[in-house]
Design an enzyme around this catalytic site. Sequence first.
Site, short mmCIF file in Angstrom:
data_model
loop_
_atom_site.label_atom_id
_atom_site.label_comp_id
_atom_site.label_asym_id
_atom_site.label_seq_id
_atom_site.Cartn_x
_atom_site.Cartn_y
_atom_site.Cartn_z
N HIS A 74 37.56 31.19 45.75
CA HIS A 74 37.43 32.62 45.46
C HIS A 74 37.62 32.88 43.98
O HIS A 74 38.62 32.48 43.39
CB HIS A 74 38.46 33.42 46.26
CG HIS A 74 38.11 33.55 47.71
ND1 HIS A 74 38.54 34.60 48.48
CD2 HIS A 74 37.35 32.78 48.52
CE1 HIS A 74 38.06 34.45 49.72
NE2 HIS A 74 37.35 33.35 49.77
N TYR A 204 43.68 43.22 49.38
CA TYR A 204 45.08 43.64 49.43
C TYR A 204 45.06 45.17 49.41
O TYR A 204 44.61 45.77 48.44
CB TYR A 204 45.86 43.16 48.20
CG TYR A 204 46.14 41.68 48.16
CD1 TYR A 204 45.20 40.77 47.68
CD2 TYR A 204 47.36 41.18 48.59
CE1 TYR A 204 45.48 39.41 47.63
CE2 TYR A 204 47.65 39.82 48.54
CZ TYR A 204 46.70 38.94 48.06
OH TYR A 204 46.98 37.60 48.02
N PRO A 296 55.70 36.84 51.01
CA PRO A 296 54.38 36.21 51.03
C PRO A 296 53.31 36.87 50.17
O PRO A 296 52.29 36.23 49.89
CB PRO A 296 53.99 36.28 52.52
CG PRO A 296 54.76 37.42 53.06
CD PRO A 296 56.06 37.43 52.30
N LYS A 300 52.70 32.62 47.00
CA LYS A 300 53.23 31.68 46.01
C LYS A 300 54.06 30.54 46.59
O LYS A 300 54.37 29.57 45.88
CB LYS A 300 54.08 32.43 44.98
CG LYS A 300 53.27 33.29 44.03
CD LYS A 300 52.52 32.43 43.04
CE LYS A 300 51.46 33.16 42.27
NZ LYS A 300 50.11 32.58 42.42
N TYR A 388 48.25 35.11 39.46
CA TYR A 388 47.66 34.84 40.77
C TYR A 388 47.05 33.44 40.83
O TYR A 388 47.24 32.71 41.80
CB TYR A 388 46.60 35.90 41.11
CG TYR A 388 46.23 35.93 42.56
CD1 TYR A 388 46.95 36.72 43.47
CD2 TYR A 388 45.17 35.17 43.05
CE1 TYR A 388 46.62 36.75 44.81
CE2 TYR A 388 44.83 35.19 44.40
CZ TYR A 388 45.55 35.98 45.28
OH TYR A 388 45.24 36.00 46.61
#
Length: 395
Positions: A74, A204, A296, A300, A388
């Site tokens: 992604h 998200y 979560p 990570k 990220y």
Amino acid sequence: MHQRTQVGIVGCGPAGLFLAHLLHRAGIEAIILENRTREAVEGTIRAGVLEHWVTELMREMGLGDRMAREGHFHSGITLQYGRSRFHLDMEELTGGKRVTVYAQHEVLRDLIAARLADGGIIHFDISDAAFHDIETTQPRITFRHADGREDALICDYVVGADGFHGPGRQAIPAADRREYSKTYPFGWLGILAHAPTSWHELIYARHEEGFALLSTRSTEIQRMYIQCDPQDDIANWPDERIWATLHRRLETIGDWRLSEGAIFQKGIIPLRSFVCETMRHGRLFIAGDAAHIVPPTGAKGLNLAVADVLVLSRALEAAIRRNDTDGLDAYPATALRRVWKAERFSWMMTTMLHRDDAETPFEHRIRMADLDYLAGSRNAQAALAENYVGLPFEG
Ligand code: DHB
């Protein structure tokens, strides 16, 4: 009965397995002890996002074939709040880095198979693992095999990669540990469903009712999460209620619709942050969830465990091969600098995206401003993207 090995590892999760592989590559022998069965380890459902460098590391170690075929690469994520949705182009924002969506238990399956094929030893289904003599040059781990037989590993170094509830952290005297923790008033209800892909990347979403996350496992299997009460009983969540909640929280934009399918796995986890300073006592080192927990949001956990053991494997190699123990002395400080940054990021993502009834109206406005800032600022997006995809390693 006893066996000798250079590094005795308790825990066959990401930290223990990556460590055993990294040590093997450096010509150092390790044995892993695990209290669950191989089937239980390979069947435990966890998150599924690998930072860029973890994917590279797996490739470099010859462990990336199935991931290359079955993983999803992604280049961005979608963030959603109120009635807007925006795309964060991580690949562009980070100068070419992506993440891989490949479930943690698939990583473990690949690593276990490769370890066993290399002649490595993993004792599954053991019990009563206990660390001894960790302040001496010959630490030991005693344990009991599945058939009841008692055994011991005599080692040069021992590692607790044994999760939050394992004996590793507890073997460090309480007076030498400083522990920091935060419990969030949220839980995540996670599901796996046989359903077609609904969106080309992860979403998200912050909804007034609570957080929702759309993730994936393959073109036929989707992974989704919804914020819930951490004490809630999964029995209160029949499939219809889960789908209705997902539809409400995710379908706030235009005519986009979420695809449904048969749910075949569901469960609720609590959210917490935890850090143990230090990560060493004598010849015992702890890594991964044994030393720290992240909520979560941002996925990570596995990445941080692998980062710990990358540092630890180099330090063990220097100590065992060249008698240079500087790296081992520096391990807690080096690992914890990265740990705290991941704690900060996971806390930030969690507070920014969840509904918190204890939040004041002022704090609520600040959270919405966080999202607004992110939606409109390339600098804010670059900072999120850098974290990220995985922060660079410092010397
Ligand atoms: C997944 C889990 C996460 O916590 C996250 O932030 C993204 C994806 C997952 O399981 O796919």
